[in-house]
Write a protein that holds these residues in place. Structure first.
Motif, PDB file in Angstrom:
ATOM      1  N   VAL A   1      -7.540  -8.921 -11.280  1.00 45.51           N
ATOM      2  CA  VAL A   1      -7.529  -8.180 -10.013  1.00 45.51           C
ATOM      3  C   VAL A   1      -6.561  -8.832  -9.033  1.00 45.51           C
ATOM      4  O   VAL A   1      -5.783  -8.147  -8.355  1.00 45.51           O
ATOM      5  CB  VAL A   1      -8.944  -8.107  -9.410  1.00 45.51           C
TER       6      VAL A   1
ATOM      7  N   THR B   1      -3.312  -6.792  -7.759  1.00 47.88           N
ATOM      8  CA  THR B   1      -3.285  -6.477  -6.325  1.00 47.88           C
ATOM      9  C   THR B   1      -1.959  -6.893  -5.718  1.00 47.88           C
ATOM     10  O   THR B   1      -1.304  -6.112  -5.004  1.00 47.88           O
ATOM     11  CB  THR B   1      -4.438  -7.185  -5.594  1.00 47.88           C
TER      12      THR B   1
ATOM     13  N   THR C   1      -7.314   1.492  -5.734  1.00 53.24           N
ATOM     14  CA  THR C   1      -8.766   1.616  -5.820  1.00 53.24           C
ATOM     15  C   THR C   1      -9.240   1.074  -7.161  1.00 53.24           C
ATOM     16  O   THR C   1      -8.745   1.488  -8.209  1.00 53.24           O
ATOM     17  CB  THR C   1      -9.206   3.085  -5.673  1.00 53.24           C
ATOM     18  N   LEU C   2     -10.186   0.157  -7.116  1.00 53.78           N
ATOM     19  CA  LEU C   2     -10.694  -0.486  -8.327  1.00 53.78           C
ATOM     20  C   LEU C   2     -12.185  -0.212  -8.479  1.00 53.78           C
ATOM     21  O   LEU C   2     -12.965  -0.461  -7.552  1.00 53.78           O
ATOM     22  CB  LEU C   2     -10.446  -2.003  -8.261  1.00 53.78           C
TER      23      LEU C   2
ATOM     24  N   ALA D   1     -15.306  -1.347  -9.418  1.00 51.63           N
ATOM     25  CA  ALA D   1     -15.838  -2.683  -9.643  1.00 51.63           C
ATOM     26  C   ALA D   1     -17.278  -2.678 -10.156  1.00 51.63           C
ATOM     27  O   ALA D   1     -17.655  -3.525 -10.970  1.00 51.63           O
ATOM     28  CB  ALA D   1     -15.753  -3.490  -8.348  1.00 51.63           C
TER      29      ALA D   1
ATOM     30  N   PRO E   1     -17.985 -10.721  -6.040  1.00 50.08           N
ATOM     31  CA  PRO E   1     -17.285 -10.431  -4.781  1.00 50.08           C
ATOM     32  C   PRO E   1     -17.306 -11.613  -3.816  1.00 50.08           C
ATOM     33  O   PRO E   1     -16.332 -11.830  -3.083  1.00 50.08           O
ATOM     34  CB  PRO E   1     -18.062  -9.233  -4.211  1.00 50.08           C
TER      35      PRO E   1
ATOM     36  N   VAL F   1     -14.087  -1.063   1.215  1.00 45.75           N
ATOM     37  CA  VAL F   1     -15.109  -0.957   0.175  1.00 45.75           C
ATOM     38  C   VAL F   1     -15.843   0.352   0.353  1.00 45.75           C
ATOM     39  O   VAL F   1     -16.286   0.680   1.458  1.00 45.75           O
ATOM     40  CB  VAL F   1     -16.103  -2.137   0.230  1.00 45.75           C
TER      41      VAL F   1
ATOM     42  N   PHE G   1     -12.213  -1.204  -3.008  1.00 46.99           N
ATOM     43  CA  PHE G   1     -13.170  -1.446  -4.082  1.00 46.99           C
ATOM     44  C   PHE G   1     -14.244  -0.365  -4.090  1.00 46.99           C
ATOM     45  O   PHE G   1     -14.833  -0.061  -3.049  1.00 46.99           O
ATOM     46  CB  PHE G   1     -13.846  -2.808  -3.908  1.00 46.99           C
TER      47      PHE G   1
ATOM     48  N   LEU H   1     -17.735  -0.096  -5.095  1.00 44.23           N
ATOM     49  CA  LEU H   1     -18.779  -1.079  -5.384  1.00 44.23           C
ATOM     50  C   LEU H   1     -20.142  -0.424  -5.163  1.00 44.23           C
ATOM     51  O   LEU H   1     -20.438   0.034  -4.062  1.00 44.23           O
ATOM     52  CB  LEU H   1     -18.585  -2.288  -4.461  1.00 44.23           C
TER      53      LEU H   1
END
Length: 248
Positions: free
Chosen positions: A49, A53, A65-66, A68, A88, A108, A140, A142
């Motif tokens: 990551v 990034t 956008t990941l 996670a 995190p 997030v 993220f 999440l």
């Protein structure tokens, strides 16, 4: 369809996707192939990551956008979930200074209020520490699930109709998009390119509304092995495609 590495070379002077979304898959399999515990794969995935990034930011990507942690990932073994909830904290503790140097802003999305207190605090601090950055948004997902997101958006719109703040005829695609968790991304809320690693070719409840016209790129490479060259490879394939959005 998984395309060949050198079939569509990356062109630095060609269009770069504004928003890239990645389903980071394969951490566990990477660890198992090396006879390591699954959590070792997640730890190595965190290092990936960091690399991706920085590279995406330097290429000119506006939003990365990941995916996670999904709303379904709570079903995993308790020890693994606990490790993932600590990630995190460790990630932002070590990486926020680099994000500030790179002018990257943290965002997030997901049901953050349901996260453990220490995870939520780490997320909120990273957002606060990078809020003045004006470069790429590192977004993220999440504790995120697209169906739940759309249900909440529908409830929000229904409540506005019920309270006479909105009429049924005023409900449009734009109205609905504004009710989704990606609305903070503004004009970049819909991904141009969706990447999934590890060879799996499914969406897994990720951005179902937003990816209506995204280009998809699937690679056999496991997330911990995903590097800058693979990102450029995916962008090269994207650059070779003609996006018609339903037209000609």
């Amino acid at each position: 369809m998984v395309e060949q590495a050198n079939e569509f070379p990356f062109q630095a002077n060609e269009v770069i996707p504004n928003h890239i979304a990645i389903i980071m898959d394969g951490n566990g399999r990477w660890a198992q192939r090396k006879f390591l515990p699954r959590v070792a794969g997640h730890k190595e995935g965190m290092n990936t990551v960091k690399k991706i990034t920085k590279h995406a930011s330097r290429l000119g990507v506006k939003v990365l956008t990941l995916y996670a942690f999904s709303t379904e990932n709570w079903k995993r073994p308790t020890d693994e979930v606990s490790f993932l909830m600590q990630l995190p904290v460790d990630f932002f503790d070590t990486f926020v200074p680099d994000l500030i140097k790179e002018n990257v802003k943290v965002n997030v999305m997901g049901f953050v209020d349901q996260l453990p207190v220490h995870t939520k605090k780490a997320v909120e601090k990273a957002i606060e520490d990078t809020k003045n950055n004006t470069g790429m948004i590192l977004n993220f997902a999440l504790n995120y699930g697209s169906r739940s997101e759309m249900l909440e958006a529908t409830k929000l719109i229904a409540k506005k109709v019920q309270e006479n703040q909105l009429t049924v005829d005023e409900i449009t695609e734009e109205t609905y998009s504004e009710a989704l968790m990606t609305h903070t991304l503004g004009k970049y809320q819909d991904p141009d390119l969706l990447i999934r690693t590890s060879g799996e070719e499914r969406i897994s409840n990720f951005l179902l509304w937003q990816i209506a016209y995204s280009e998809f790129y699937f690679t056999q490479i496991l997330w911990p092995d995903f590097d800058e060259s693979v990102l450029e490879m995916a962008i090269g394939v994207y650059q070779s495609r003609h996006r018609r959005f339903g037209g000609l």
